[in-house]
Design an enzyme around this catalytic site. Structure first.
Site, PDB file in Angstrom:
ATOM      1  N   SER A 151      14.506  88.641 100.596  1.00  0.00           N
ATOM      2  CA  SER A 151      13.240  88.641 101.334  1.00  0.00           C
ATOM      3  C   SER A 151      12.227  89.520 100.608  1.00  0.00           C
ATOM      4  O   SER A 151      12.601  90.359  99.781  1.00  0.00           O
ATOM      5  CB  SER A 151      13.520  89.202 102.737  1.00  0.00           C
ATOM      6  OG  SER A 151      12.349  89.692 103.320  1.00  0.00           O
ATOM      7  N   TYR A 164      15.916  95.115 108.986  1.00  0.00           N
ATOM      8  CA  TYR A 164      15.960  93.881 108.198  1.00  0.00           C
ATOM      9  C   TYR A 164      15.780  94.201 106.706  1.00  0.00           C
ATOM     10  O   TYR A 164      16.498  93.683 105.850  1.00  0.00           O
ATOM     11  CB  TYR A 164      14.839  92.980 108.716  1.00  0.00           C
ATOM     12  CG  TYR A 164      14.766  91.617 108.100  1.00  0.00           C
ATOM     13  CD1 TYR A 164      15.639  90.604 108.506  1.00  0.00           C
ATOM     14  CD2 TYR A 164      13.807  91.311 107.134  1.00  0.00           C
ATOM     15  CE1 TYR A 164      15.556  89.334 107.944  1.00  0.00           C
ATOM     16  CE2 TYR A 164      13.714  90.059 106.581  1.00  0.00           C
ATOM     17  CZ  TYR A 164      14.595  89.061 106.989  1.00  0.00           C
ATOM     18  OH  TYR A 164      14.511  87.809 106.436  1.00  0.00           O
TER      19      TYR A 164
HETATM   20  P1  NAD Z   1      16.829  80.823 111.744  1.00  0.00           P
HETATM   21  O1  NAD Z   1      17.003  81.809 112.853  1.00  0.00           O
HETATM   22  O2  NAD Z   1      16.019  79.617 111.966  1.00  0.00           O
HETATM   23  O3  NAD Z   1      18.279  80.361 111.207  1.00  0.00           O
HETATM   24  C1  NAD Z   1      19.382  81.203 111.114  1.00  0.00           C
HETATM   25  C2  NAD Z   1      20.606  80.432 111.565  1.00  0.00           C
HETATM   26  O4  NAD Z   1      21.751  81.299 111.440  1.00  0.00           O
HETATM   27  C3  NAD Z   1      20.548  79.984 113.029  1.00  0.00           C
HETATM   28  O5  NAD Z   1      20.821  78.603 113.147  1.00  0.00           O
HETATM   29  C4  NAD Z   1      21.621  80.818 113.726  1.00  0.00           C
HETATM   30  O6  NAD Z   1      22.260  80.145 114.811  1.00  0.00           O
HETATM   31  C5  NAD Z   1      22.586  81.071 112.564  1.00  0.00           C
HETATM   32  N1  NAD Z   1      23.423  82.251 112.811  1.00  0.00           N
HETATM   33  C6  NAD Z   1      23.047  83.438 113.341  1.00  0.00           C
HETATM   34  N2  NAD Z   1      24.103  84.237 113.451  1.00  0.00           N
HETATM   35  C7  NAD Z   1      25.175  83.562 112.977  1.00  0.00           C
HETATM   36  C8  NAD Z   1      26.550  83.870 112.832  1.00  0.00           C
HETATM   37  N3  NAD Z   1      27.061  85.060 113.196  1.00  0.00           N
HETATM   38  N4  NAD Z   1      27.373  82.936 112.296  1.00  0.00           N
HETATM   39  C9  NAD Z   1      26.874  81.716 111.908  1.00  0.00           C
HETATM   40  N5  NAD Z   1      25.590  81.367 112.038  1.00  0.00           N
HETATM   41  C10 NAD Z   1      24.733  82.286 112.556  1.00  0.00           C
HETATM   42  O7  NAD Z   1      16.274  81.694 110.500  1.00  0.00           O
HETATM   43  P2  NAD Z   1      15.573  81.160 109.166  1.00  0.00           P
HETATM   44  O8  NAD Z   1      14.136  81.444 109.261  1.00  0.00           O
HETATM   45  O9  NAD Z   1      16.057  79.807 108.839  1.00  0.00           O
HETATM   46  O10 NAD Z   1      16.185  82.194 108.106  1.00  0.00           O
HETATM   47  C11 NAD Z   1      17.312  81.890 107.308  1.00  0.00           C
HETATM   48  C12 NAD Z   1      17.532  83.026 106.309  1.00  0.00           C
HETATM   49  O11 NAD Z   1      16.356  83.169 105.515  1.00  0.00           O
HETATM   50  C13 NAD Z   1      17.759  84.380 106.958  1.00  0.00           C
HETATM   51  O12 NAD Z   1      18.621  85.157 106.153  1.00  0.00           O
HETATM   52  C14 NAD Z   1      16.395  84.997 106.940  1.00  0.00           C
HETATM   53  O13 NAD Z   1      16.470  86.381 106.978  1.00  0.00           O
HETATM   54  C15 NAD Z   1      15.894  84.494 105.598  1.00  0.00           C
HETATM   55  N6  NAD Z   1      14.450  84.522 105.438  1.00  0.00           N
HETATM   56  C16 NAD Z   1      13.609  83.809 106.250  1.00  0.00           C
HETATM   57  C17 NAD Z   1      12.239  83.879 106.003  1.00  0.00           C
HETATM   58  C18 NAD Z   1      11.255  83.125 106.848  1.00  0.00           C
HETATM   59  O14 NAD Z   1      10.060  83.328 106.636  1.00  0.00           O
HETATM   60  N7  NAD Z   1      11.694  82.261 107.761  1.00  0.00           N
HETATM   61  C19 NAD Z   1      11.746  84.668 104.960  1.00  0.00           C
HETATM   62  C20 NAD Z   1      12.635  85.367 104.161  1.00  0.00           C
HETATM   63  C21 NAD Z   1      13.977  85.282 104.389  1.00  0.00           C
END
Ligand code: NAD
Length: 271
Positions: A151, A164
């Site tokens: 991130s 985070y």
């Molecule tokens: P999201 O919340 O849409 O998806 C995360 C998924 O992980 C969900 O479906 C959730 O049910 C699943 N999950 C949570 N805990 C779990 C567990 N213990 N076991 C199995 N599955 C589990 O989030 P996102 O926006 O798709 O983010 C995905 C990744 O990308 C994360 O690591 C997030 O930190 C990173 N990220 C996102 C962004 C953004 O702007 N959206 C930016 C940088 C990094």
């Protein structure tokens, strides 16, 4: 040889029911890969499979908690039985918690340490454990790719999201560490990299970036845009090119890197 060949790859995506993991699954399926999604709730896996099945039948899904080694091992055994191998693991399960974020009227002394620990657990150990369980299968074939999700918060202080940030900084280090260890001990077929998405509107940050009532950007949302040379938030689909590159032989000599996909945010000093 097609350096970008996906057709014969078995790609596992944790958090495949989420925003970013889900859209990576769509892209990889559309381009011929076999995709297996893991998520921790039945209904999340089923609804993701419903929509992914419309793209290709080369999809499967399992309920699996990335924080439970036993659950990961059981799923790994099932996958190997059915698909014989795992070519790529994308660790896209992750997230944040309110208490690990410093509220507008709060200071760092208000942070909830239990929430802080849970966020580190999910983002760091929720990537380490799958890497170790599925990585063992890759090592048997002397071939495999692990992709972690870092991130913008990992390399410099982005205000408020302290828990985070700590977890993602640790992901950067673990990416370098695991890539080194695997290549040194098991050879060049094993590669570990990460992507660092800039700012994409997702479930975990929507309320921080967009005002629920008016739909306008918050002050924080506007500050991000000002500090992004391309002057916009990212579109989820813009992760796909880099993910495709990292999954395939096109990145055969690339390991241990964290690639920003951020419209220039991390390159810009703000001045
Ligand atoms: P999201 O919340 O849409 O998806 C995360 C998924 O992980 C969900 O479906 C959730 O049910 C699943 N999950 C949570 N805990 C779990 C567990 N213990 N076991 C199995 N599955 C589990 O989030 P996102 O926006 O798709 O983010 C995905 C990744 O990308 C994360 O690591 C997030 O930190 C990173 N990220 C996102 C962004 C953004 O702007 N959206 C930016 C940088 C990094």
């Amino acid at each position: 040889m097609n350096l970008f060949e996906l057709e014969n790859k078995v790609i596992l995506i944790t958090g495949g029911g989420g925003v970013l993991g889900g859209q990576m699954a769509k892209y990889l399926l559309s381009n011929g890969a076999t995709v297996i999604i893991l998520d921790y709730k039945d209904d999340i896996v089923n609804s993701a499979l419903d929509s992914l099945n419309k793209i290709s039948k080369k999809v499967d899904g399992f309920v699996c908690n990335v924080l439970e080694e036993k659950s990961l091992q059981e799923v790994s055994d099932k996958i190997i039985k059915k698909f014989n191998k795992i070519d790529v693991l994308i660790n896209a399960a992750g997230g944040n918690m309110p208490g690990a974020t410093i509220g507008v009227d709060q200071t760092i002394f208000d942070v909830n340490i239990e929430h802080f620990k849970k966020v580190v657990d999910l983002n760091l150990f929720g990537s380490i454990l799958p890497a170790l369980v599925f990585g063992k299968e890759m090592v048997k074939n002397n071939k495999g790719v692990i992709i972690n999700i870092s991130s913008m918060t990992a390399q410099s202080a982005v205000t408020r999201v302290v828990g985070y940030s700590a977890s993602k900084a640790a992901i950067d280090n673990f990416t370098k560490w695991l890539s080194t260890e695997l290549a040194l001990k098991f050879g060049e077929g094993l590669r570990v990299n990460a992507i660092a998405p800039g700012f994409f509107i997702g479930n975990q940050n929507r309320d921080l970036l967009i005002n629920k009532e008016t739909g306008a950007y918050t002050d924080r949302g506007n500050t991000i845009i000002q500090n992004t040379p391309m002057k916009r938030f990212g579109e989820e689909e813009e992760l796909n090119g880099t993910i495709h590159f990292l999954c395939t032989e096109a990145s055969k000599f690339v390991t241990g890197v964290v690639i920003p996909i951020d419209g220039g945010f991390s390159a810009f000093s703000g001045v």
